[in-house]
Write an enzyme that holds these catalytic residues in place. Structure first.
Site, PDB file in Angstrom:
ATOM      1  N   ALA A   1       4.933   4.570  -3.941  1.00 16.52           N
ATOM      2  CA  ALA A   1       4.956   3.811  -5.195  1.00 16.52           C
ATOM      3  C   ALA A   1       3.824   4.292  -6.109  1.00 16.52           C
ATOM      4  CB  ALA A   1       4.831   2.314  -4.910  1.00 16.52           C
TER       5      ALA A   1
ATOM      6  N   GLN B   1       0.826  -1.217   0.000  1.00 18.64           N
ATOM      7  CA  GLN B   1       0.000   0.000   0.000  1.00 18.64           C
ATOM      8  C   GLN B   1       0.856   1.263   0.000  1.00 18.64           C
ATOM      9  OE1 GLN B   1      -3.204   0.518  -0.451  1.00 18.64           O
ATOM     10  NE2 GLN B   1      -3.591  -1.653  -0.738  1.00 18.64           N
ATOM     11  N   SER B   2       2.040   1.173  -0.547  1.00 20.91           N
ATOM     12  CA  SER B   2       2.938   2.328  -0.561  1.00 20.91           C
ATOM     13  C   SER B   2       2.320   3.517  -1.299  1.00 20.91           C
ATOM     14  CB  SER B   2       4.248   1.924  -1.241  1.00 20.91           C
ATOM     15  OG  SER B   2       5.014   3.072  -1.558  1.00 20.91           O
ATOM     16  N   ASN B   3       2.160   4.632  -0.576  1.00 19.96           N
ATOM     17  CA  ASN B   3       1.714   5.867  -1.224  1.00 19.96           C
ATOM     18  C   ASN B   3       2.788   6.358  -2.182  1.00 19.96           C
ATOM     19  OD1 ASN B   3      -0.663   6.211   0.532  1.00 19.96           O
ATOM     20  ND2 ASN B   3       0.850   6.587   2.133  1.00 19.96           N
TER      21      ASN B   3
END
Ligand SMILES: *Cc1c(COP(=O)(O)O)cnc(C)c1O
Length: 316
Positions: free
Chosen positions: A78, A74-76
């Protein structure tokens, strides 16, 4: 090179507003302001846009066609890297740790909508992922550029040196500047930028992960200072760290969930449980401990996180 001489591609909408949180200020008996970096103007906003203006300018200058980056599922960071790379006509490839919510929710949904090539690797070691980027890059045979987790290298940190300058240019002195610390670049940039442009402002990093930020922060500060040709003697006056991680990175904490609720109920402003909720919980804890005087001006940097908000259960 001076800050304004670095190659930088305008991607976001700057300056972001600074607003007073009237109800929370009244409740805490001090003056709390928010720097709206959740409104940086790409995707659902967030802090990574400032770093990407420098990082993707470097990628373009080097002739990259493919941009790799990484993070959790859930990397913002990325997601925003993919959005910005697409805008600039480059092909993003995300090689993410198979950790967290991998279903088509939150940032995964946004990446799906953008048609991004997302791959998961079942590893806890970013070294495996950077090696995989090189393997995939060579296999594609196209010029590629690797952005580290969180965009947190010296070049990316310049985005937050520039943010400190932006805050100075917006006027008004702040006694305390508070933000989340996840991979370190935001805090390092702000702490270095505060030294250069915000005399008398104390900078606090609210740690939401368990990495050794007491080593990472000064290292990034020194490296970013070196890019700017500044020799930077880091002292323990330059920043203060506080552990707000709770049960773990990306695992909701009771204090963080309470801070998310308080901000929503008092101000109609949305924090996320992974970063900004825990960071704001740190601000609330400091207020409770009497760290702020009634006349003090406290600036909380809202670093975004809206994408992840829709993938994390708050348990309340
Ligand atoms: C990445 C991120 C942070 C942390 O910034 P770092 O530079 O990685 O320390 C804070 N808030 C949000 C919403 C983020 O996505």
């Amino acid at each position: 090179m001076k800050l304004n001489e670095f190659p930088r591609i305008p991607l976001g909408i700057f300056p972001t507003p600074i607003q007073k949180l009237e109800n929370i200020s009244r409740e805490l008996g001090t003056n709390v302001y928010v720097k709206r970096d959740d409104l940086t103007g790409v995707g659902l906003g967030g802090n990574k846009v400032r770093k990407l203006e420098f990082l993707l300018a470097d990628a373009k200058r080097r002739g990259a066609e493919v941009v790799f980056t990484t993070g959790g599922a859930q990397s913002n960071h990325a997601m925003l890297t993919a959005a910005c790379a697409l805008k600039l006509g480059m092909t993003p490839i995300l090689i993410l740790k198979k950790r967290g919510v991998t279903a088509c929710q939150g940032n995964q949904l946004l990446e799906h909508l953008m048609g991004v090539d997302v791959r998961f690797m079942d590893t806890d070691d970013y070294a495996d992922i950077y090696a995989e980027m090189d393997r995939v890059g060579r296999e594609l045979g196209r010029p590629y550029y690797k952005i580290p987790c969180g965009g947190s290298n010296a070049l990316g940190s310049l985005g937050y040196v520039a943010c400190a300058k932006e805050i100075a240019d917006q006027g008004g002195h702040f006694d305390h500047l508070i933000c989340a610390e996840g991979s370190g670049g935001t805090m390092a940039g702000l702490a270095l930028g505060a030294r250069l442009y915000l005399p008398g402002t104390r900078v606090y990093g609210m740690m939401v992960d368990t990495d050794p930020f007491d080593e990472i922060t000064p290292r990034l500060m020194r490296e970013a200072a070196a890019l700017l040709g500044e020799t930077c003697e880091i002292t323990d006056q330059d920043f203060t760290l506080r552990d707000m991680c709770g049960p773990g990175y990306a695992v909701s904490s009771a204090e963080g969930a309470a801070a998310v609720s308080l901000m929503a109920r008092k101000e109609g402003l949305f924090l996320d449980p992974v970063y900004t909720g825990k960071a704001f919980a740190g601000l609330l804890a400091m207020a409770k401990e009497g760290a702020f005087k009634p006349e003090d001006r406290v600036l909380f940097v809202h670093t975004g996180g809206a994408g992840g908000l829709f993938a994390v259960s708050m348990n309340d």
